[in-house]
Structures are given as C-alpha cells and as structure tokens.
Design an enzyme around this catalytic site. Structure first.
Site, PDB file in Angstrom:
ATOM      1  N   LYS A  83     -31.841 -34.964  17.467  1.00 12.36           N
ATOM      2  CA  LYS A  83     -32.052 -36.388  17.184  1.00 12.36           C
ATOM      3  C   LYS A  83     -32.374 -37.172  18.443  1.00 12.36           C
ATOM      4  CE  LYS A  83     -29.062 -36.554  13.085  1.00 12.36           C
ATOM      5  NZ  LYS A  83     -27.819 -37.133  12.523  1.00 12.36           N
TER       6      LYS A  83
ATOM      7  N   THR B 110     -22.156 -35.452  25.928  1.00 13.59           N
ATOM      8  CA  THR B 110     -20.742 -35.808  26.014  1.00 13.59           C
ATOM      9  C   THR B 110     -19.885 -34.640  25.553  1.00 13.59           C
ATOM     10  OG1 THR B 110     -20.750 -36.759  23.780  1.00 13.59           O
ATOM     11  CG2 THR B 110     -21.242 -38.243  25.614  1.00 13.59           C
TER      12      THR B 110
ATOM     13  N   HIS C  30     -17.535 -44.327  15.838  1.00 14.81           N
ATOM     14  CA  HIS C  30     -18.796 -43.591  15.840  1.00 14.81           C
ATOM     15  C   HIS C  30     -19.048 -42.966  14.470  1.00 14.81           C
ATOM     16  CE1 HIS C  30     -18.346 -43.883  20.246  1.00 14.81           C
ATOM     17  NE2 HIS C  30     -19.661 -43.738  20.272  1.00 14.81           N
TER      18      HIS C  30
ATOM     19  N   LYS D 172     -20.008 -37.084  14.746  1.00 11.45           N
ATOM     20  CA  LYS D 172     -19.633 -36.950  16.158  1.00 11.45           C
ATOM     21  C   LYS D 172     -18.437 -36.017  16.267  1.00 11.45           C
ATOM     22  CE  LYS D 172     -18.514 -39.606  20.338  1.00 11.45           C
ATOM     23  NZ  LYS D 172     -19.544 -38.936  21.160  1.00 11.45           N
TER      24      LYS D 172
ATOM     25  N   GLY E 188     -16.588 -40.227  25.147  1.00 11.50           N
ATOM     26  CA  GLY E 188     -16.657 -40.254  26.605  1.00 11.50           C
ATOM     27  C   GLY E 188     -16.683 -41.672  27.140  1.00 11.50           C
ATOM     28  N   THR E 189     -17.310 -42.572  26.387  1.00  7.46           N
ATOM     29  CA  THR E 189     -17.372 -43.976  26.813  1.00  7.46           C
ATOM     30  C   THR E 189     -15.992 -44.614  26.814  1.00  7.46           C
ATOM     31  OG1 THR E 189     -19.620 -44.181  25.947  1.00  7.46           O
ATOM     32  CG2 THR E 189     -18.395 -46.219  26.313  1.00  7.46           C
TER      33      THR E 189
END
Length: 250
Positions: free
Chosen positions: A12, A87, A142, A146, A152-153
């Site tokens: 994607k 990530t 999210h 995922k 990770g953010t």
C-alpha cells in the site's frame, strides 16, 4: 535527479510513494524490492537486495522488520542512503540501525509527518511548563490491520516527553490487571485498533480541575509518503550517520 529504490514496492505505502514521485521532477523510482511482484510496476521488482542490478541514490523502506538485515547489508556494502519508514522494530533491531549508521547514511524516524514532528516539540514544551503538576497519557488510534502496538509514533512522543523529566519515567500500557493509584512517574500509553483509521495521536495533560490535550490527525497515508520522499531527496549524497526530521525541517 534522485534515483530511488522502494522496499515494499507492491504494498500500500509503496504504491503511494510511487504516486508522489510521479508528480515530482526531482526524483524517480528505478527499482523495487518485494517478495510479491504484482507485475504492474513500470520498474523491475526484485525479491532480494542481492538481486538488484541498478545503482540508486537512496532506498525508501516501507516494508517489514524482517527485511532489515538484508537492507542494512545492502546500504553498507553499496554506501546507499536508507530512509527507514517501517515500524515495529524491537530494541535489538533499533541497535542494529544505530550501528549501521556508522557505515551508511540512515534517515530514521517513527513518523514522517511534519505535523507529528511539530507535535513532538509542542509536547516537550508543554511538559517543561506543566511538569509534575499534570498526569500525562497518550492515546493512539490506527486501522484494524496494524500489527504493532503501541505505535512507534506513540513511543516517540513518550520518549520526547520523558526526556524533559529529571527522574526516570515508566511507561504504563495496561492497568486492568492491578488495583492501585496512578504513580507520578507514569506515562500512560493506550492503543485503539479499528476500521480504517489512518493515525490519531492525543497527548492528554490532566491536572487539578483542568485538562490540556494536544492532538494530531492523519487523514491519509499520503502525509507519510510525502515526508519520506522529501527525506529521500534530502539524503542523496549524505555522509554516514543517523539523520531525522530535525535536520530536514531545521
């Protein structure tokens, strides 16, 4: 002209990267790496880095942590800069990235959105002002596909906040298994997975009779792709070392 190799070229984000590059005149995609070639790319797609015949200025990686070893070896052996946007790396892999940056230019950040990186700076400033008087909680949301949690953010935000404290801070991911008051050395981190949420991050500063919330909402994956392409153009020709958004936007 910056020549780019995309890792995860048929995924994607790989496709979004291609659409961004197609509308720019300062870079182009010359090859891809992906286990599953959909046959619809207008450049060669290889299963392994060792098969690549082209010479590129930079690699953009939106793939999977399992690719890391081969990619780092490719970067070091060819001195090709790496823009790592995948990530879900564990601590050992993060150390691998740091070690590889001694021999290869690496751009590594948990989030390529300019808005998120502004949020990091705002969170640090808020922490310096509010200090121990406010409890800090991070909520990230999210899409339901995922795999890693927390994002990770979210960890990047927590790390930035923790740096502002003189005492060590502890990350609390799960309170349901214990019955006790919240301690002052906690930063709560909570994950939501559902639907097609691209990425939502809220930092809650909860004090006595007042709450301050800093928020960022990504409305499409394109914001991450734009940042990664900007990083790729920035990294062309750079010397070995670790780079991040502070150098790009500074």
């Amino acid at each position: 002209m910056t020549d780019i190799i995309i890792t995860g070229a048929c995924g994607k984000m790989g496709k979004v990267i291609q659409s961004i590059v197609a509308n720019r005149d300062d870079c182009r995609v010359i090859a891809g790496v992906d286990l599953y070639d959909d046959g619809q790319r207008d450049f060669p797609v290889y299963k392994k880095f060792a098969e690549i015949k082209e010479s590129a200025d930079v690699v953009i990686d939106f793939s999977n942590p399992s690719v890391l070893d081969d990619m780092l070896e490719f970067g070091k052996s060819t001195n090709t800069p790496l823009v790592i946007a995948t990530t879900g790396f564990d601590d050992c892999q993060k150390k691998q990235i740091a070690d590889a940056s001694k021999d290869c230019p690496i751009f590594f950040t948990y989030n390529y959105s300019l808005g998120i990186n502004l949020l990091v700076n705002l969170a640090k400033k808020a922490t310096r002002i509010l200090g121990d008087e406010f409890d800090i909680e991070i909520v990230e949301q999210h899409h339901n596909t995922k795999i890693d949690a927390p994002s990770g953010t979210a960890l990047m935000l927590a790390d930035a906040i923790a740096e502002e404290f003189e005492k060590p801070m502890r990350y609390e991911y799960d309170r349901h298994s214990k019955r006790e008051k919240r301690s002052k050395d906690e930063i709560g981190i909570h994950s939501v997975r559902g639907g097609t949420i691209v990425g939502e991050h809220d930092i809650i500063f909860a004090g006595r009779d007042e709450i301050i919330t800093l928020s960022h909402s990504a409305r499409s994956k394109e914001v991450f792709a734009v940042g990664a392409v900007n990083a790729a153009v920035f990294m062309a020709g750079k010397d070995a070392g670790m780079y991040d958004m502070s150098q790009l936007v500074g």
